[in-house]
Every structure is written in structure tokens, then in C-alpha cells.
Design an enzyme around this catalytic site. Structure first.
Site, PDB file in Angstrom:
ATOM      1  N   LYS A  73       8.911  23.381 -12.783  1.00 20.42           N
ATOM      2  CA  LYS A  73       8.025  22.228 -12.576  1.00 20.42           C
ATOM      3  C   LYS A  73       7.578  22.156 -11.117  1.00 20.42           C
ATOM      4  CE  LYS A  73       6.609  17.802 -13.684  1.00 20.42           C
ATOM      5  NZ  LYS A  73       6.682  16.653 -14.539  1.00 20.42           N
ATOM      6  N   HIS A 127       2.036  18.693 -26.433  1.00 21.25           N
ATOM      7  CA  HIS A 127       1.821  17.254 -26.287  1.00 21.25           C
ATOM      8  C   HIS A 127       0.591  16.748 -27.047  1.00 21.25           C
ATOM      9  CE1 HIS A 127       4.947  17.632 -23.326  1.00 21.25           C
ATOM     10  NE2 HIS A 127       4.915  16.345 -23.060  1.00 21.25           N
ATOM     11  N   GLU A 133      -3.301  17.908 -11.331  1.00 22.29           N
ATOM     12  CA  GLU A 133      -3.759  18.435 -12.616  1.00 22.29           C
ATOM     13  C   GLU A 133      -5.266  18.691 -12.608  1.00 22.29           C
ATOM     14  OE1 GLU A 133      -1.435  16.607 -15.744  1.00 22.29           O
ATOM     15  OE2 GLU A 133      -2.986  17.102 -17.185  1.00 22.29           O
ATOM     16  N   ASN A 188       1.625  20.323 -20.612  1.00 25.69           N
ATOM     17  CA  ASN A 188       1.328  19.521 -21.806  1.00 25.69           C
ATOM     18  C   ASN A 188       1.452  20.337 -23.089  1.00 25.69           C
ATOM     19  OD1 ASN A 188       0.770  17.201 -20.305  1.00 25.69           O
ATOM     20  ND2 ASN A 188      -1.319  17.894 -19.902  1.00 25.69           N
ATOM     21  N   ARG A 245       0.824  -1.229   0.000  1.00 24.31           N
ATOM     22  CA  ARG A 245       0.000   0.000   0.000  1.00 24.31           C
ATOM     23  C   ARG A 245       0.850   1.267   0.000  1.00 24.31           C
ATOM     24  NH1 ARG A 245      -3.665  -2.973   3.641  1.00 24.31           N
ATOM     25  NH2 ARG A 245      -5.242  -3.877   2.276  1.00 24.31           N
ATOM     26  N   HIS A 299       9.631  10.790 -28.546  1.00 24.66           N
ATOM     27  CA  HIS A 299       8.671  11.624 -27.818  1.00 24.66           C
ATOM     28  C   HIS A 299       9.092  13.104 -27.775  1.00 24.66           C
ATOM     29  CE1 HIS A 299       5.761  12.874 -24.813  1.00 24.66           C
ATOM     30  NE2 HIS A 299       6.743  13.334 -24.070  1.00 24.66           N
ATOM     31  N   ARG A 347      -1.135  22.625 -13.977  1.00 26.53           N
ATOM     32  CA  ARG A 347      -0.235  21.541 -14.394  1.00 26.53           C
ATOM     33  C   ARG A 347      -0.474  21.160 -15.861  1.00 26.53           C
ATOM     34  NH1 ARG A 347       1.997  16.441 -10.875  1.00 26.53           N
ATOM     35  NH2 ARG A 347       3.374  15.662 -12.514  1.00 26.53           N
ATOM     36  N   LYS A 357       4.086  11.779 -11.260  1.00 32.68           N
ATOM     37  CA  LYS A 357       3.253  11.021 -12.204  1.00 32.68           C
ATOM     38  C   LYS A 357       3.937   9.682 -12.444  1.00 32.68           C
ATOM     39  CE  LYS A 357       0.646  14.379 -14.903  1.00 32.68           C
ATOM     40  NZ  LYS A 357       0.435  14.975 -16.233  1.00 32.68           N
ATOM     41  N   GLU A 376      12.077  19.553 -23.727  1.00 30.28           N
ATOM     42  CA  GLU A 376      11.299  19.798 -22.500  1.00 30.28           C
ATOM     43  C   GLU A 376      11.882  20.985 -21.716  1.00 30.28           C
ATOM     44  OE1 GLU A 376       8.489  18.206 -21.691  1.00 30.28           O
ATOM     45  OE2 GLU A 376       8.537  16.395 -22.944  1.00 30.28           O
ATOM     46  N   HIS A 410       1.371  13.954 -29.444  1.00 27.90           N
ATOM     47  CA  HIS A 410       0.862  12.580 -29.312  1.00 27.90           C
ATOM     48  C   HIS A 410       0.248  12.099 -30.627  1.00 27.90           C
ATOM     49  CE1 HIS A 410       0.657  12.703 -24.648  1.00 27.90           C
ATOM     50  NE2 HIS A 410       1.759  12.136 -25.073  1.00 27.90           N
TER      51      HIS A 410
HETATM   52  N1  GLY Z   1       4.965  15.672 -17.744  1.00 27.31           N
HETATM   53  C1  GLY Z   1       3.862  16.441 -17.396  1.00 27.31           C
HETATM   54  C2  GLY Z   1       3.577  16.457 -15.940  1.00 27.31           C
HETATM   55  O1  GLY Z   1       4.364  15.965 -15.159  1.00 27.31           O
HETATM   56  O2  GLY Z   1       2.545  16.939 -15.555  1.00 27.31           O
END
Ligand code: GLY
Length: 369
Positions: free
Chosen positions: A227, A249, A237, A246, A121, A267, A242, A143, A185, A253
Site C-alpha cells: 500500500k 470493489h 488516485e 479497488n 484548518r 464489506h 492507486r 483517505k 484485503e 459495492h
Molecule cells: N482503500 C483503497 C485506498 O486506500 O485507496
């Protein structure tokens, strides 16, 4: 060494940035590594390069590295990779108060973080990112995910590490193409929220890619600071802050899907082209000066990243690309939020974008007109 604190109430943690951190792994991790056996998840490429350094660092502190070595590449970020990781951690008798070391790029970080989130857990983990992309983005912010048949990153959790050690020395082993992908990035943080940093990237991008020590440290530190601010404001998000990360992206994508998520377009390259498309689409909508969109395209091209959709050799039309977008995991109640620009350093979320108009715009970009 530089340091950035990610402020998240009871789950705050440090990101340390600089050369030599891997050689100093035991001291840097301190009491987080509370037992003599240290579980480390990595891939075969990273293991071949850095196992000796890590073993020496741990050995000097009276500790033993215990390795789980995945095959390199996205295949580890799967149900199979996850069950292999969790079963191995159980066999290693990892307990809730222990910390697993994730040594590798984004694949290893995402996989190990997800395994840590569910082991007993939730146990601790330390991110030791070895790619530029992982240092400036995926290792920070919690993430974690695996890929499943329905799409990439569709099963995962928000689960924060206890510490991130971004050793800039390890970047010297990256292939130039991989380094450029990480740089996409880096420059993204300038384009989305920091015009002065974008100016700096225009002037010093070459130094960053040459891994000039001051330049790479500043690039990673400024990116992680940005960040950390965004994650502290909107960890899950939900408020929209947040989502700005993107930028590029949604277009990117679609390009990755069209090229089969292959070496044809990595990517970071897809995100780079995607940022140019987001900028030019913002200009088409009258939000951004065309000259600023072209300034972004020039900065991307100067870094050796693909700026022009027409140069990718795609055989599809704009509608086929927008069809890929409909499978985007950011789809929300039938609409797809786009990150657009009002200026360099001024990204915003537009929930009212007409996909037919995007398809027409992409037709022009595919033709290079
Ligand atoms: N890579 C995007 C984020 O971490 O929200």
C-alpha cells in the site's frame, strides 16, 4: 517490530507493526503527544477492551487520556458524528500542532482523520488501527471520509496521519468473521500485484487467520509495504496506480448495495466475492487463464470467505447489480473503470467495459453456471 515508511515528500510517516505497541503508546508517539492531555477518539467496544491499557501507557508517561467515545458501527461516520467530534476537539482546546489519536477500526480512522483535516484548518493525527482491515488498508494512505445520504465515503479528504501504530496483539479480540474480512484485503495485495505473496497466502492463510505471530506480522507488513508503494506513486488516485487497490470493489459495492450494507454481507466479504467475479470476468474477456481465476476462487473459499455469488441468496438479476454500479463514486465522465487481471499479480484498469456484458456474466454467476 516491523516498520514501513510511507514516502510523501514533506508528509512522510512511519507505519510500525508488531505486538505490544498499544502498551507502549506514549513512547511510540514520542514528541507527537506534546501536551499532558491526549485526545483519543474511539468507539464503545474498543474503549471497553483497551482503555485500561492506553491509560496505563499514558499515565506512566505523566499523561492523561481524554476520550470521545462513539457508538460502534457506521453511524459514527456521519455529519452528526463529525460535528460531535469537531465540537469535542474544540472543547478540548486541541491546537493545530497537536495530534489526535484515532483508536479503532476503519470507521473511527476515517472519521477522526476527516475531523483532523478540518480542525483549525488541519491538525495532526495518529492512526492506531484495531481491526485487520484497518491495519492493512484504511489506516494507511490518508483517505478520510464520512457517509452521506447520497452514498458511502462521498464527503472526505486526502489527509495523511503523522504515524500509524498497528499493534497485532489487539487482533486477538476480533470475531473470526471480522478477521476473515481483513484477510480479504491482505490476499488482495497478492492478487493485484504480487504473485509470490499470493502463493504465500495460499500456503499460510490458515496461520494468518490463527494469528500465528510470524504469519500475521508478515501478512500485515507485506500488505502495508504494497500500500505504501502505491500511495507514494499515486497519493490522490489520479494516475491509476492507486485505483488498482479497488480490485473487487466495483462488484463488491454492488453486492453491498443489494444487501443493504448490512450484516448479511460485510464489506470484506463483498470484496472477496467481488475479487472472484473480477477474476472470472477477466477470464471471460480472455485476459486471464480460467485456471488462475479458479485458483483465486479456491484461495478465497479456503479462508472461509464467500467465493460464489450463487451462494449469497440474492433474488436479483445481473442488470440490477450493474444498476448499483452506476452510482459508484468511481464513475468518470459516464464510464465506470473496472480493475481486471492479466494474471495473478497483474491487475490493470479497464475503462472500456460494457455493462450489458457484465450483467449477462453476472446472470450466469447468480445461477452458478
Ligand atoms: N482503500 C483503497 C485506498 O486506500 O485507496
Amino acid at each position: 517490530m516491523a516498520g514501513v515508511r510511507v514516502e510523501l515528500a514533506g508528509r512522510s510517516y512511519d507505519v510500525r507493526i508488531g505486538g505490544g505497541l498499544l502498551r507502549d503508546l506514549a513512547a511510540q508517539s514520542g514528541a507527537l503527544l506534546r501536551k499532558p492531555r491526549v485526545p483519543i477518539v474511539t468507539d464503545a467496544n474498543v474503549h471497553a477492551l483497551w482503555a485500561e491499557t492506553v491509560e496505563a501507557a499514558l499515565g506512566a508517561a505523566g499523561k492523561e487520556a481524554r476520550w470521545l467515545i462513539h457508538a460502534p458501527g457506521e453511524s459514527a461516520k456521519s455529519w452528526d458524528g463529525l460535528s460531535r467530534t469537531v465540537e469535542w476537539l474544540l472543547a478540548e482546546e486541541v491546537e493545530r500542532g497537536d495530534h489526535i489519536v484515532a483508536l479503532g477500526g476503519g470507521v473511527i480512522g476515517d472519521l477522526t482523520g476527516f475531523a483532523a483535516s478540518m480542525l483549525k484548518r488541519g491538525c495532526g493525527f495518529i492512526q492506531v488501527p484495531t481491526s485487520l482491515l484497518a491495519q492493512v488498508d484504511s489506516s494507511v494512505g490518508g483517505k478520510t471520509a464520512i457517509n452521506v445520504a447520497a452514498g458511502k465515503n462521498l464527503v472526505g479528504a486526502f489527509y495523511q496521519p503523522a504515524l500509524v501504530l498497528a499493534d497485532t496483539d489487539v487482533l486477538a479480540t476480533l470475531a473470526p468473521r471480522e478477521l476473515r474480512c481483513g484477510y480479504a484485503e491482505v490476499i488482495k495485495y497478492g492478487i493485484l500485484g504480487d504473485a509470490a505473496f499470493f502463493d504465500w497466502c495460499e500456503a499460510h492463510g490458515r496461520d494468518v487467520l490463527a494469528l500465528e505471530p510470524d504469519a500475521i506480522t508478515r501478512a500485515v507488513t507485506t500488505s502495508v509495504e504494497a500500500k505504501a508503494r502505491i500511495v507514494a506513486e499515486d497519493e490522490r488516485e489520479t494516475s491509476g496506480a492507486r485505483a488498482l487497490l479497488n480490485l473487487g470493489h466495483t462488484f463488491g459495492h454492488a453486492l453491498e448495495a443489494e444487501t443493504g450494507y448490512s450484516d448479511r454481507l460485510l464489506h470484506g466479504e463483498a470484496v472477496a466475492t467481488g475479487m472472484v467475479l473480477a477474476a472470472r470476468y477477466s477470464a471471460r474477456k480472455g485476459y486471464l487463464a480460467q485456471a488462475d481465476a479458479e485458483r483465486i476462487a479456491s484461495a478465497i473459499a479456503a479462508a472461509g470467505l464467500p467465493a460464489e455469488l450463487s451462494s449469497l441468496g440474492l433474488k436479483c438479476d445481473g442488470k440490477a447489480l450493474t444498476a448499483h454500479m452506476l452510482h459508484d463514486k468511481k464513475m468518470d465522465a459516464g464510464t465506470l473503470p473496472f480493475i481486471l487481471l492479466r494474471g495473478i499479480g497483474e491487475a490493470f484498469l479497464d475503462r472500456a467495459v460494457d455493462l450489458a456484458d457484465v450483467a449477462a456474466f453476472l446472470d450466469g454467476e447468480l445461477r452458478g453456471t
